[in-house]
Scaffold this motif. Structure first.
Motif, PDB file in Angstrom:
ATOM      1  N   VAL A  51       8.710   5.370  10.855  1.00  0.00           N
ATOM      2  CA  VAL A  51       8.952   6.768  11.223  1.00  0.00           C
ATOM      3  C   VAL A  51       8.983   7.650   9.981  1.00  0.00           C
ATOM      4  N   GLY A  52       9.651   7.170   8.927  1.00  0.00           N
ATOM      5  CA  GLY A  52       9.741   7.945   7.697  1.00  0.00           C
ATOM      6  C   GLY A  52       8.401   8.135   7.015  1.00  0.00           C
ATOM      7  N   LEU A  53       7.580   7.085   6.994  1.00  0.00           N
ATOM      8  CA  LEU A  53       6.257   7.204   6.393  1.00  0.00           C
ATOM      9  C   LEU A  53       5.397   8.217   7.150  1.00  0.00           C
ATOM     10  N   ARG A  54       5.527   8.221   8.461  1.00  0.00           N
ATOM     11  CA  ARG A  54       4.788   9.226   9.235  1.00  0.00           C
ATOM     12  C   ARG A  54       5.259  10.639   8.887  1.00  0.00           C
ATOM     13  N   LYS A  55       6.562  10.798   8.676  1.00  0.00           N
ATOM     14  CA  LYS A  55       7.073  12.123   8.323  1.00  0.00           C
ATOM     15  C   LYS A  55       6.558  12.564   6.956  1.00  0.00           C
ATOM     16  N   LEU A  56       6.207  11.595   6.112  1.00  0.00           N
ATOM     17  CA  LEU A  56       5.595  11.912   4.819  1.00  0.00           C
ATOM     18  C   LEU A  56       4.096  12.165   4.952  1.00  0.00           C
ATOM     19  N   GLY A  57       3.570  12.031   6.168  1.00  0.00           N
ATOM     20  CA  GLY A  57       2.158  12.321   6.405  1.00  0.00           C
ATOM     21  C   GLY A  57       1.242  11.129   6.358  1.00  0.00           C
ATOM     22  N   PHE A  58       1.794   9.917   6.325  1.00  0.00           N
ATOM     23  CA  PHE A  58       0.975   8.713   6.251  1.00  0.00           C
ATOM     24  C   PHE A  58       0.450   8.362   7.644  1.00  0.00           C
ATOM     25  N   PRO A  59      -0.851   8.231   7.815  1.00  0.00           N
ATOM     26  CA  PRO A  59      -1.380   7.733   9.092  1.00  0.00           C
ATOM     27  C   PRO A  59      -1.226   6.219   9.149  1.00  0.00           C
ATOM     28  N   ILE A  60      -0.606   5.727  10.201  1.00  0.00           N
ATOM     29  CA  ILE A  60      -0.357   4.289  10.331  1.00  0.00           C
ATOM     30  C   ILE A  60      -1.125   3.769  11.538  1.00  0.00           C
ATOM     31  N   SER A  63       0.819  -1.216   0.000  1.00  0.00           N
ATOM     32  CA  SER A  63       0.000   0.000   0.000  1.00  0.00           C
ATOM     33  C   SER A  63       0.848   1.259   0.000  1.00  0.00           C
ATOM     34  N   SER A  64       1.993   1.196   0.632  1.00  0.00           N
ATOM     35  CA  SER A  64       2.836   2.391   0.751  1.00  0.00           C
ATOM     36  C   SER A  64       3.528   2.766  -0.548  1.00  0.00           C
ATOM     37  N   GLY A  65       3.561   1.864  -1.514  1.00  0.00           N
ATOM     38  CA  GLY A  65       4.074   2.178  -2.841  1.00  0.00           C
ATOM     39  C   GLY A  65       5.492   2.721  -2.842  1.00  0.00           C
ATOM     40  N   LEU A  66       5.729   3.740  -3.671  1.00  0.00           N
ATOM     41  CA  LEU A  66       7.064   4.303  -3.803  1.00  0.00           C
ATOM     42  C   LEU A  66       7.541   4.985  -2.532  1.00  0.00           C
ATOM     43  N   ALA A  67       6.608   5.409  -1.683  1.00  0.00           N
ATOM     44  CA  ALA A  67       6.998   6.085  -0.450  1.00  0.00           C
ATOM     45  C   ALA A  67       7.911   5.203   0.393  1.00  0.00           C
ATOM     46  N   ALA A  68       7.616   3.899   0.436  1.00  0.00           N
ATOM     47  CA  ALA A  68       8.467   2.977   1.203  1.00  0.00           C
ATOM     48  C   ALA A  68       9.880   2.970   0.634  1.00  0.00           C
ATOM     49  N   GLY A  69       9.998   2.969  -0.689  1.00  0.00           N
ATOM     50  CA  GLY A  69      11.315   2.992  -1.314  1.00  0.00           C
ATOM     51  C   GLY A  69      12.076   4.263  -1.003  1.00  0.00           C
ATOM     52  N   TYR A  70      11.376   5.395  -1.007  1.00  0.00           N
ATOM     53  CA  TYR A  70      12.032   6.659  -0.660  1.00  0.00           C
ATOM     54  C   TYR A  70      12.553   6.626   0.769  1.00  0.00           C
TER      55      TYR A  70
END
Length: 416
Positions: free
Chosen positions: A236-245, A122-129
């Motif tokens: 932590v990085g996904l949260r900084k990108l604004g993803f609610p987990i 679900s996180s797509g390219l964001a996980a790679g970044y």
């Protein structure tokens, strides 16, 4: 000084205990349920684990070198791919190693692992970044962690290939049922574990490996820091990108990588059950790391230029430059100006291109993740993007894991 005497000492790469005792902000202490800083016992434990490798795989590798290493390595790899029962006249030593993996520990919940895999899709390219531009680039700030990389030739060999191989392992581990026995993630993890053991053995015997400073190559704590990068740092990085987990998603990701790195040879005492536990342990591993040095800068520069070597089906030159600036901007966004300067990058100001690309990410993610019936589509689209990024990294080369050449400490001459 002999190795057995060195093991009683704190290696030179570690930071003094007193420097680890910074006060924890009240809000973070309340969130974690404890002080972030290690106790004296915790500090000693992580530093002593710098002298510990992978007991089971290291033992198997020692057996491999007793006679006809090429043949025995081939038997080990066949057992990884097909299972020891499919190896003709499978040696007892190989069977004994695989008995340490089966049956799986009772704490493993494969349904929860699959939830972690679906969230990753679900996180797509964001996980790679996050993994590339925060976990990997940020990891270069830790020079103690880098030494094994440097001495296997990471400074002067294809960065693109090395990053792609890591991405291949990550993709395999996050395939549906990929971590089941003989699944792609299971096989890749055990193959990487074998290479790690060969590197550990090779570097451990080199005269230029300074045990008093670096302790054991690819130690337990080095592996722990790596696995926490794929779990805690990613969250932590996904949260900084604004993803609610959601809490369940956080638990699933932690569980996924705890199992993957148990397969990698990380001892159970270092596996965590929650993101909070992982955050604390990650901070403790930092106490075993030296400050960035010139090698850190070289590794960081090589990573920053990796997008300029990618392969794209159309508009290749433009896409390479766009990827270069997006990734460099992501690292600046995640790490901040000061840490980027420590890695040797000049201040390029505010990363406007990256910030602009980040603005719609949370809204797009939330729409796909929480609107009824949209999540399966989001997972398929996200996984397709992840696979496309991996293809761009490999280009025309085979999508395989590391195959050590003659100059690599893990190389074994099979006579072919």
């Amino acid at each position: 000084m002999p190795m057995h005497q060195e093991k009683s000492r704190i290696p030179g790469r570690a930071r003094p205990f007193e420097k680890s005792q910074k006060p924890t902000p009240l809000w973070l202490k309340a969130l974690l349920g404890r002080e972030l800083a290690p106790s004296r016992e915790e500090y000693t434990a992580v530093n002593q684990a710098l002298w510990v490798g992978d007991y089971n795989m290291d033992g198997l590798v020692n057996w491999m070198f007793e006679a006809d290493a090429g043949k025995r390595k081939a038997q080990i790899q066949q057992a990884i791919q097909c299972g020891p029962d499919r190896v003709k006249d499978c040696p007892q030593e190989i069977q004994a190693f695989f008995k340490t993996l089966q049956p799986a520990p009772t704490w493993i919940d494969f349904d929860l692992i699959e939830e972690g895999i679906r969230f990753t899709h679900s996180s797509g390219l964001a996980a790679g970044y996050v993994l590339r531009d925060l976990a990997l680039m940020g990891g270069y700030l830790l020079s103690g962690f880098n030494q094994s990389l440097i001495m296997t030739g990471a400074l002067n060999k294809g960065t693109s290939r090395r990053i792609a191989e890591t991405g291949k392992w990550w993709i395999d581990c996050t395939e549906p049922h990929g971590l089941r026995p003989q699944g792609p993630g299971y096989q890749s993890t055990l193959n990487v574990r074998l290479v790690h053991s060969l590197v550990r053995r090779g570097l451990n015997k080199r005269a230029d490996w300074d045990h008093s400073h670096w302790a054991l190559p690819l130690s337990q704590i080095d592996m722990v820091a790596t696995y926490l990068g794929f779990s805690v740092v990613m969250l932590v990085g996904l949260r900084k990108l604004g993803f609610p987990i959601l809490p369940r998603e956080s638990t699933a990701v932690i569980h996924l990588w705890s199992y993957a790195c148990w397969l990698m040879g990380v001892e159970e005492q270092w596996l965590v059950k929650s993101e909070a536990e992982g955050f604390v342990l990650l901070n403790h591993t930092y106490m075993t790391q030296s400050k960035p040095d010139e090698n850190s800068k070289e590794l960081a520069e090589a990573l920053s230029k990796e997008p300029l070597e990618r392969t794209y089906p159309r508009f290749e030159r433009a896409q390479r430059k766009l990827s270069y600036h997006l990734h460099l901007g992501m690292s600046r966004y995640f790490l901040g100006r000061e840490k980027m300067q420590q890695l040797g990058f000049k201040d390029q100001g505010i990363p406007w291109l990256t910030l602009a690309s980040n603005v719609p990410r949370p809204a797009i993610y939330c729409a796909g993740h929480f609107l009824p019936g949209m999540r399966p589509h989001q997972q398929r689209r996200g996984r397709k993007a992840q696979l496309a990024m991996l293809t761009a990294m490999f280009g025309d080369e085979d999508h395989g894991l590391i195959a050590p050449d003659r100059n690599h400490p893990a190389h074994i001459d099979t006579g072919n």
